[in-house]
Design a protein around this motif. Structure first.
Motif, mmCIF file in Angstrom:
data_model
loop_
_atom_site.group_PDB
_atom_site.id
_atom_site.type_symbol
_atom_site.label_atom_id
_atom_site.label_comp_id
_atom_site.label_asym_id
_atom_site.label_seq_id
_atom_site.Cartn_x
_atom_site.Cartn_y
_atom_site.Cartn_z
ATOM 1 N N SER A 132 0.831 -1.196 0.000
ATOM 2 C CA SER A 132 0.000 0.000 0.000
ATOM 3 C C SER A 132 0.875 1.260 0.000
ATOM 4 O O SER A 132 0.580 2.229 -0.715
ATOM 5 C CB SER A 132 -0.985 -0.104 1.173
ATOM 6 O OG SER A 132 -0.922 0.976 1.975
ATOM 7 N N PHE A 133 1.982 1.222 0.724
ATOM 8 C CA PHE A 133 2.887 2.369 0.717
ATOM 9 C C PHE A 133 3.451 2.590 -0.689
ATOM 10 O O PHE A 133 3.441 3.713 -1.212
ATOM 11 C CB PHE A 133 4.043 2.154 1.710
ATOM 12 C CG PHE A 133 5.062 3.252 1.630
ATOM 13 C CD1 PHE A 133 4.894 4.426 2.353
ATOM 14 C CD2 PHE A 133 6.157 3.144 0.784
ATOM 15 C CE1 PHE A 133 5.814 5.460 2.249
ATOM 16 C CE2 PHE A 133 7.071 4.170 0.664
ATOM 17 C CZ PHE A 133 6.907 5.331 1.405
ATOM 18 N N LEU A 134 3.945 1.493 -1.275
ATOM 19 C CA LEU A 134 4.603 1.577 -2.582
ATOM 20 C C LEU A 134 3.691 2.160 -3.657
ATOM 21 O O LEU A 134 4.079 3.071 -4.388
ATOM 22 C CB LEU A 134 4.981 0.161 -3.015
ATOM 23 C CG LEU A 134 6.454 -0.164 -3.111
ATOM 24 C CD1 LEU A 134 6.635 -1.627 -3.450
ATOM 25 C CD2 LEU A 134 7.155 0.706 -4.120
ATOM 26 N N VAL A 135 2.494 1.621 -3.724
ATOM 27 C CA VAL A 135 1.556 2.038 -4.770
ATOM 28 C C VAL A 135 1.241 3.527 -4.632
ATOM 29 O O VAL A 135 1.314 4.291 -5.596
ATOM 30 C CB VAL A 135 0.278 1.175 -4.703
ATOM 31 C CG1 VAL A 135 -0.821 1.754 -5.566
ATOM 32 C CG2 VAL A 135 0.603 -0.257 -5.118
ATOM 33 N N ARG A 136 0.917 3.963 -3.424
ATOM 34 C CA ARG A 136 0.574 5.373 -3.217
ATOM 35 C C ARG A 136 1.780 6.281 -3.442
ATOM 36 O O ARG A 136 1.678 7.324 -4.067
ATOM 37 C CB ARG A 136 0.035 5.591 -1.798
ATOM 38 C CG ARG A 136 -1.364 5.096 -1.647
ATOM 39 C CD ARG A 136 -1.803 5.071 -0.180
ATOM 40 N NE ARG A 136 -2.797 4.036 0.028
ATOM 41 C CZ ARG A 136 -4.070 4.173 -0.285
ATOM 42 N NH1 ARG A 136 -4.509 5.318 -0.769
ATOM 43 N NH2 ARG A 136 -4.921 3.187 -0.098
ATOM 44 N N PHE A 137 2.911 5.830 -2.920
ATOM 45 C CA PHE A 137 4.108 6.667 -3.022
ATOM 46 C C PHE A 137 4.510 6.879 -4.479
ATOM 47 O O PHE A 137 4.808 7.994 -4.900
ATOM 48 C CB PHE A 137 5.257 6.025 -2.233
ATOM 49 C CG PHE A 137 6.504 6.839 -2.248
ATOM 50 C CD1 PHE A 137 6.598 8.000 -1.498
ATOM 51 C CD2 PHE A 137 7.581 6.467 -3.040
ATOM 52 C CE1 PHE A 137 7.745 8.777 -1.530
ATOM 53 C CE2 PHE A 137 8.730 7.233 -3.079
ATOM 54 C CZ PHE A 137 8.820 8.388 -2.320
ATOM 55 N N LEU A 138 4.480 5.795 -5.253
ATOM 56 C CA LEU A 138 4.866 5.885 -6.663
ATOM 57 C C LEU A 138 3.939 6.812 -7.432
ATOM 58 O O LEU A 138 4.385 7.680 -8.180
ATOM 59 C CB LEU A 138 4.807 4.495 -7.304
ATOM 60 C CG LEU A 138 6.031 3.619 -7.091
ATOM 61 C CD1 LEU A 138 5.712 2.172 -7.432
ATOM 62 C CD2 LEU A 138 7.168 4.130 -7.970
ATOM 63 N N GLN A 155 1.663 9.086 -6.251
ATOM 64 C CA GLN A 155 1.469 10.471 -5.803
ATOM 65 C C GLN A 155 2.763 11.258 -5.705
ATOM 66 O O GLN A 155 2.838 12.391 -6.155
ATOM 67 C CB GLN A 155 0.739 10.475 -4.467
ATOM 68 C CG GLN A 155 -0.685 9.996 -4.661
ATOM 69 C CD GLN A 155 -1.356 9.641 -3.355
ATOM 70 O OE1 GLN A 155 -0.888 10.026 -2.289
ATOM 71 N NE2 GLN A 155 -2.442 8.898 -3.430
ATOM 72 N N HIS A 156 3.765 10.644 -5.111
ATOM 73 C CA HIS A 156 4.975 11.421 -4.841
ATOM 74 C C HIS A 156 5.981 11.381 -5.976
ATOM 75 O O HIS A 156 6.639 12.363 -6.249
ATOM 76 C CB HIS A 156 5.612 10.970 -3.531
ATOM 77 C CG HIS A 156 4.757 11.313 -2.366
ATOM 78 N ND1 HIS A 156 4.803 12.523 -1.731
ATOM 79 C CD2 HIS A 156 3.777 10.605 -1.772
ATOM 80 C CE1 HIS A 156 3.907 12.557 -0.773
ATOM 81 N NE2 HIS A 156 3.261 11.399 -0.772
ATOM 82 N N VAL A 157 6.081 10.232 -6.640
ATOM 83 C CA VAL A 157 7.065 10.181 -7.724
ATOM 84 C C VAL A 157 6.451 10.761 -8.995
ATOM 85 O O VAL A 157 6.865 11.821 -9.465
ATOM 86 C CB VAL A 157 7.586 8.736 -7.954
ATOM 87 C CG1 VAL A 157 8.637 8.740 -9.040
ATOM 88 C CG2 VAL A 157 8.167 8.159 -6.663
ATOM 89 N N ILE A 158 5.420 10.093 -9.515
ATOM 90 C CA ILE A 158 4.851 10.559 -10.784
ATOM 91 C C ILE A 158 4.064 11.854 -10.591
ATOM 92 O O ILE A 158 4.235 12.815 -11.348
ATOM 93 C CB ILE A 158 3.964 9.454 -11.404
ATOM 94 C CG1 ILE A 158 4.801 8.203 -11.672
ATOM 95 C CG2 ILE A 158 3.300 9.958 -12.683
ATOM 96 C CD1 ILE A 158 5.996 8.376 -12.578
ATOM 97 N N GLY A 159 3.225 11.915 -9.562
ATOM 98 C CA GLY A 159 2.421 13.106 -9.321
ATOM 99 C C GLY A 159 3.275 14.359 -9.228
ATOM 100 O O GLY A 159 3.054 15.334 -9.947
ATOM 101 N N ARG A 160 4.273 14.328 -8.384
ATOM 102 C CA ARG A 160 5.098 15.526 -8.187
ATOM 103 C C ARG A 160 6.035 15.795 -9.343
ATOM 104 O O ARG A 160 6.454 16.913 -9.575
ATOM 105 C CB ARG A 160 5.874 15.400 -6.882
ATOM 106 C CG ARG A 160 4.964 15.666 -5.691
ATOM 107 C CD ARG A 160 5.664 15.446 -4.392
ATOM 108 N NE ARG A 160 6.803 16.336 -4.212
ATOM 109 C CZ ARG A 160 7.456 16.441 -3.064
ATOM 110 N NH1 ARG A 160 7.072 15.738 -2.023
ATOM 111 N NH2 ARG A 160 8.473 17.240 -2.949
ATOM 112 N N GLU A 161 6.386 14.760 -10.066
ATOM 113 C CA GLU A 161 7.324 14.917 -11.180
ATOM 114 C C GLU A 161 6.615 15.306 -12.477
ATOM 115 O O GLU A 161 7.265 15.651 -13.459
ATOM 116 C CB GLU A 161 8.079 13.604 -11.433
ATOM 117 C CG GLU A 161 9.130 13.274 -10.396
ATOM 118 C CD GLU A 161 10.339 14.191 -10.497
ATOM 119 O OE1 GLU A 161 10.717 14.567 -11.616
ATOM 120 O OE2 GLU A 161 10.890 14.553 -9.446
#
Ligand code: IPE
Ligand code: IPE
Ligand code: MG
Length: 318
Positions: free
Chosen positions: A72-78, A80-86
């Motif tokens: 659950s951490f991985l999916v959200r992090f990827l 929202q934080h990686v693709i979303g912010r990038e």
């Protein structure tokens, strides 16, 4: 020397996040967080190198078997934080995001929406196609293609490799030229099985959160040292034989180059141009010449080292 053809499609298995964190006494999730800098490094490097396609393995169909908390951490992090912010940064640089992977009810809607938004934002970009393998499995991709063919009742005799490829999840995805895996494991883990049929494989010991532009450059160097033949015996073999005798010093020919240095280097042009021979004969001649020189050098070195106090020099010969 053979001219350098840049890889059109680089694919990367980004592995080693958990171990990176564990080596530091941290939770595995910290390794995933630390990998953002590596993501930026590979993206920047691919842009600089003018690679057309970059595929990153972010989450495999088998990764669902990990503890729920990590998944659950991985999916959200990827998402929202990686693709979303990038997303904005990628957009400004002409990167088009393509999602590669199956839909799954276990994927949180919010994360899927973020990814779809980034896909939509970047859809007209053409500088670099970034395919993100997210909930991806190579076997599942092939299975989906078979299902699609069956659903459309495509007659068996019409099913060729080209037709099958058109029914895969991302039909435009070209064959992989360079497949890179970090983390020190030597396996494909169900990644791009179809597209990697003739990929050059490069395995790096670096853990993914430590991956930087220098590792990318190293992988590119290794790629350029490879001789790609695709089952053929092409003119490159003649050039190859020439290179190995008197040309490029590569990791697997250091011994041969060193041996030739005993008797002096051979100057260009290579055997084909020099003798005006057909390629196949020139290639054979080049190989025979190389083997002969190697033997001569081996003998000469043997004589030298018999008198010398450095026997290890002879052991470095191939
Ligand atoms: C790669 O790192 C990231 C994913 C698989 C999503 P790992 O989490 O597999 O890290 P290691 O291999 O256990 O160190
Ligand atoms: C491959 O890494 C998947 C991703 C990098 C997303 P894994 O860590 O899941 O692979 P195995 O389990 O070591 O083969
Ligand atoms: Mg792993």
């Amino acid at each position: 020397m053979t001219p350098r053809t840049p890889p059109r499609h680089i694919a990367c298995i980004m592995d080693g996040n958990g171990r990176w964190a564990q080596h530091r006494g941290l939770e595995r999730t910290h390794g995933h967080m630390a990998a953002r800098a590596s993501f930026e490094a590979i993206l920047d490097s691919a842009l600089e190198e003018k690679v057309e396609w970059l595929t990153l393995f972010a989450f495999s169909t088998e990764n669902w078997s990990r503890p729920e908390e990590e998944v659950s951490f991985l999916v959200r992090f990827l998402a929202q934080h990686v693709i979303g912010r990038e997303a904005q940064r990628m957009h400004k640089r002409g990167v088009r995001l393509r999602l590669l992977g199956g839909e799954d009810p276990r994927l949180p809607a919010e994360a899927v929406n973020r990814l779809r938004e980034a896909e939509e934002l970047t859809r007209d970009n053409t500088t670099l196609q970034l395919s993100l393998a997210f909930n991806y499995g190579g076997r599942q991709d092939l299975c989906e293609a078979a299902r699609s063919l069956a659903a459309r009742e495509v007659p068996a005799e019409q099913i060729t490799t080209e037709v099958l490829a058109r029914h895969m999840q991302l039909p435009e995805l070209p064959d992989v030229d360079l497949l890179l895996r970090t983390g020190g494991e030597y396996r494909l883990s169900n990644f791009l099985l179809w597209h990697s049929a003739y990929a050059e494989l490069v395995f790096l010991d670096v853990l993914w959160p430590d991956f930087r532009a220098s590792h990318f450059r190293h992988a590119m160097e290794l790629f350029h040292q490879r001789r790609r033949r695709f089952g053929n015996l092409g003119a490159t073999d003649a050039a190859d034989a020439y290179d190995r005798v008197g040309g490029a010093e590569t990791a697997d020919t250091v011994g041969a180059t060193e041996a030739v240095a005993v008797g002096g280097r051979i100057s260009p042009p290579g055997p084909t141009a020099l003798l005006g021979l057909p390629t196949a004969i020139a290639s054979q001649l080049g190989t025979t010449l190389r083997d002969g020189l190697r033997e001569t050098a081996r003998f000469a070195l043997h004589q030298l080292t018999a008198e010398s106090t450095k026997p290890e020099r002879a052991s470095r010969l191939p």
